[in-house]
Design an enzyme around this catalytic site. Structure first.
Site, short mmCIF file in Angstrom:
data_model
loop_
_atom_site.label_atom_id
_atom_site.label_comp_id
_atom_site.label_asym_id
_atom_site.label_seq_id
_atom_site.Cartn_x
_atom_site.Cartn_y
_atom_site.Cartn_z
N CYS A 65 0.88 -1.17 0.00
CA CYS A 65 0.00 0.00 0.00
C CYS A 65 0.92 1.22 0.00
CB CYS A 65 -0.99 -0.01 1.17
SG CYS A 65 -0.29 0.26 2.81
N TRP A 66 0.36 2.41 0.03
CA TRP A 66 1.17 3.61 -0.15
C TRP A 66 2.34 3.66 0.83
CZ3 TRP A 66 2.14 6.24 -4.10
CH2 TRP A 66 2.69 7.52 -4.04
#
Length: 155
Positions: A65-66
């Protein structure tokens, strides 16, 4: 090796991850933004990849994820999973060696393609430690999973 991969965003590094794993000869299963029609939410797709490991459909997983934080948190909610957020090769080596981590969590923001290669090299080169203290700590984590199961069943 069968590896389950999830990403909440279809980013170049996530696509490169799948390519690098396949180039290394691994069978790759995808979740989230990497699989058309799948739920791309980090909590959903990270859990799905980790569940593949827990259920024996995959040997390991890589969740993205980010920042990598949410993906690692979601993966670690699955019993039997030891997910480690790794931003460098040394951490990846230690996660496999000392923690017998079975899920690698990566940040889509911080992981460049050259760094990705370094992290994967370290992750796959490392073997879980056979040292008594290290094995004892990994066993303690498994006991914590057992405690969680008993509490959820009202024991």
């Amino acid at each position: 090796m069968r590896i389950s991969v999830s990403s909440d965003m279809d980013e170049p590094v996530a696509r490169a991850l799948v390519t690098r794993l396949r180039e290394r000869g691994h069978e790759v299963m995808t979740h989230g933004a990497l699989r058309p029609g799948a739920d791309p939410q980090w909590a959903v797709c990270s859990r799905a990849a980790a569940q593949d490991v827990a259920d024996g459909r995959a040997d390991q997983a890589v969740v993205c994820c980010w920042t990598g934080t949410g993906a690692s948190i979601a993966a670690n909610k699955v019993l039997g999973i030891r997910a480690a957020l790794c931003t460098d090769a040394y951490t990846a080596d230690g996660a496999r060696r000392w923690n017998d981590a079975n899920v690698l969590a990566l940040s889509l923001r911080l992981t460049s393609e050259p760094l990705l290669t370094e992290i994967l090299d370290a992750w796959f080169a490392a073997e879980p430690s056979k040292e008594a203290d290290d094995r004892e700590n990994v066993a303690r984590i498994a006991h914590m999973d057992g405690d969680r199961t008993q509490r959820s069943q009202g024991a």
